[in-house]
Structures are given as C-alpha cells and as structure tokens.
Design an enzyme around this catalytic site. Structure first.
Site: not given
Ligand code: SAH
Length: 369
Positions: A108, A357
């Site tokens: 994505e 994500c």
């Molecule tokens: N692995 C990296 C980048 C990808 S996630 C990281 O952990 O930073 C990007 C951001 O979206 C991260 O802060 C992650 O914790 C957040 N995220 C993941 N799933 C989410 C959800 N369901 N709702 C809101 N934020 C989410």
C-alpha cells in the site's frame, strides 16, 4: 539474446527477468552501466530525467537517445513497473493505493493532501518498505500475516513515481515522502537508503532529504547506523507507551530494546543530524492514555528537541483495545503541552479508507475489498 557477462556480473543484484533493471540503479551505478556499453557519462543524467522527471515507461519514448542505443537498451535492460491494483478515496483528501508487485504480492501507499504547510499543489506520500511486517505490534494490521519479504529500492521509488504520474494532470507534485506504510524501514535499511538516494537525486525525483521521513518502531542498532550517516532525514519514533511493561505488551520490539535504550539512540541521532524528532503516540483507551502517562511522557522526552504526535487508533480486529475518547485525548494533549512538550493531534484523515498501515492490504488479501 543473453546478457553480456560483464553486465551480468556487475549488476547481479539488480537483474530482472535476466536483464539489468535500470530503475534499481543509483546514479553512479548507471554511469558504470553506460561505461560498460561504451557510452558517455552524459547518458546517466538523460536516463534519470526520463525515468524520474518525465516518468516514461519504455526506452522507445526516450527520444533524445539514438535509435541504436535504444535498441541496445532493449536487449540488455528493463524498466519494470508496479501494477496499480486497487485504491480507495477518502472524502478527506487522502487516497490509498494498492500496488501489485511483480511477484504477485501487494503493498500500500498513501497520498495525503492535507499537510497545509506544504503549500498548494504539493502532496505527501507514505511508502511501504516491506511486504508484511515482522514486528507484530498488537494494534497494527501490517504484522498480522508476518513478513513475506523486504522491498527492493526500485519498488519503493516506483510507489512515489506511480503516484506522481497520477498527479501530473492535476499539476500537483509529491513534495514530502514518509516511510510509514507497511513494514519496518529500519530492518530494510540498505534498500531504504538506496531508495532515498534515488528519490533525492537532483536529476531524479529531487525531493530534499529534509522532506523525507523514516518512521520506526525502535530498531535501536539501525538508529545508530543511520545517525552515523549524518543525513538530514526526519526520524519519527513510534513510542506509544511510557512504561516498558505497557510498551512490551503493545510492541514486542520493546522486549529487545527498551524505552531507555531507544531514547539514548534518539539522543545520538539528534546530536548527529540536528533534526527535531517526532514521537508517534497512538491513543488507546485506558491503556496508555492516562494523565500519569502524559506526565511520564514529558519526563521521558525532557532534553530532546521533539514533538509528540497523538494518533487516534484506527481500529482493527482486537478483543480489548478501544480508541480513546475525544475527551481523554484532549485532556492528555493539554497535560503534555502544559508540561512544556509540544503535542499535536494528528488530524484524522482516511479512517473511512482503512487508512492504518496494512488495513487495505489485509482486507484485499481476505477478498472483501
Ligand atoms: N514500522 C514503522 C512504520 C510503519 S507504521 C513504525 O512502527 O513506525 C506507521 C505508524 O502507524 C506507526 O506509528 C504505527 O505505530 C502506526 N499505526 C499502525 N497501526 C495503526 C492503527 N491501526 N491505527 C493508528 N496508527 C497505527
């Protein structure tokens, strides 16, 4: 016709269907490629401009290269593409794209027009760095089926190039890039840095390093590695908790490198790059959103030049987690701000398009997108 031995040997890591994948070569490597073909170094800039500024799909379109060179390129090189597989439009100016990779996997990317500070006609894109994710954070959809593989540099750059192609008729430009899609960029650092080099290159996509951000769940050794490179990249840290007990429950990576180790690495990164850090903090009802958490957050981040970005949780299938109420979020934010730490609330865009994500990918894999 088989590939000349010298090209096959030199570019063995960048072959695609038996030919050299020019989208995966850095400028210096392209120069070497043209040297092997007996061409002047001037070709490198020409090719980069065709690929990343004019964004063509074939050698045929590169009309300032001779017919002879174009047919030679057809013989020894390729320009693979990602296939657009699906997209969902948010009413709030956010579009999520699903791209199919050559091996049939999906990733994505997200286009966001809401970052007002970018100015008119300028958009931000969020890129994936892996197919799936190994980090298995409890609140995130990306890790639900584990890690399938890491992306190669060209597969990351292509996400931005494809989106830019769609923006061209609208006179809009990708001005900001965040590695915040599916995957943990710091466990694919070599390829992410190659992608950044291509995205940043003056003859190429030409987005300044200062407008490129990497988001990590806290892979501490890779933060040190990145700090050593002294690139002015923005770094975002997914913190999401203020005690090791809660953070380890939410994010298994914390069992390997705890909050203290993470913040030490952040300090070193800041000293090396002089960049303000962003701490991402998903608000989960009664799990990490108490006023005591807010106070601890202020204490933990004291001494770092940083910003806390509160994120409303985009609910995925989970038995106990709930997003925090608006009142709790506001109280938390005020408490952090009054502690002298800048705290913003991520304006929620795209909750209606599975914005978090991995959500669109997960839904498409399950066949209900
Ligand atoms: N692995 C990296 C980048 C990808 S996630 C990281 O952990 O930073 C990007 C951001 O979206 C991260 O802060 C992650 O914790 C957040 N995220 C993941 N799933 C989410 C959800 N369901 N709702 C809101 N934020 C989410």
């Amino acid at each position: 016709m088989s590939l000349p031995e010298e090209l096959a040997a030199e570019f063995s890591d960048h072959l695609y269907e038996g030919k050299v994948n020019l989208r995966d070569l850095l400028p210096a490597e392209l120069q070497r490629f043209f040297a092997i073909l007996g061409q002047s170094s001037y070709r490198t800039g020409q090719l980069l401009r065709w690929l990343y500024l004019r964004r063509v799909s074939s050698f045929e379109e590169m009309t300032d290269l001779s017919h002879r060179l174009r047919s030679r390129l057809e013989e020894v090189a390729v320009l693979p593409r990602l296939r657009w597989a699906n997209s969902s439009n948010s009413v709030q100016d956010t579009t999520k794209f699903l791209f199919a990779l050559p091996d049939g996997n999906c990733i994505e990317s997200v286009k966001m027009r809401y970052l007002e500070h970018l100015g008119p006609g300028r958009v931000a894109v969020c890129l994936s760095s892996q197919v799936g994710c190994a980090m298995n954070c409890a609140f995130c959809a990306s890790g639900k089926n584990g890690l399938l593989r890491s992306l190669k540099a060209w597969e990351m750059v292509e996400q931005a190039v494809q989106i830019q192609r769609l923006l061209d008729p609208l006179q809009e430009r990708v001005a900001n890039i965040v590695f915040m899609g599916i995957g943990e960029p710091l466990t694919n650092l070599r390829q992410v840095l190659r992608a950044i080099c291509l995205l940043n290159c003056g003859d190429g996509f030409a987005v300044g390093m200062r407008h490129i951000a990497i988001s990590t769940c806290g892979v501490v050794p890779a933060i040190y590695q990145l700090a050593q490179k002294q690139l002015p990249l923005k770094l975002a840290l997914s913190l999401h908790a203020t005690t090791d007990e809660v953070r380890s429950r939410l994010m298994p990576v914390n069992r390997r490198w705890n909050i203290k180790e993470l913040l030490e690495a952040c300090k070193v990164y800041q000293q090396a790059t002089h960049r303000r850090l962003t701490f991402e903090y998903i608000m989960l009802d009664h799990i990490n959103d108490t006023l005591a958490d807010a106070d601890r957050l202020v204490e933990l981040l004291r001494g770092l030049r940083c910003l806390v970005n509160l994120i409303p949780w985009n609910a995925i299938d989970h038995p106990t987690f709930q997003r925090s109420s608006n009142n709790r979020v506001r109280a938390f934010q005020e408490r952090v701000n009054s502690g002298g730490l800048r705290c913003t609330l991520r304006c929620e865009k795209g909750a209606d398009i599975d914005a978090a994500c991995g959500q669109l990918r997960l839904r498409t894999m399950r066949g209900d997108a």
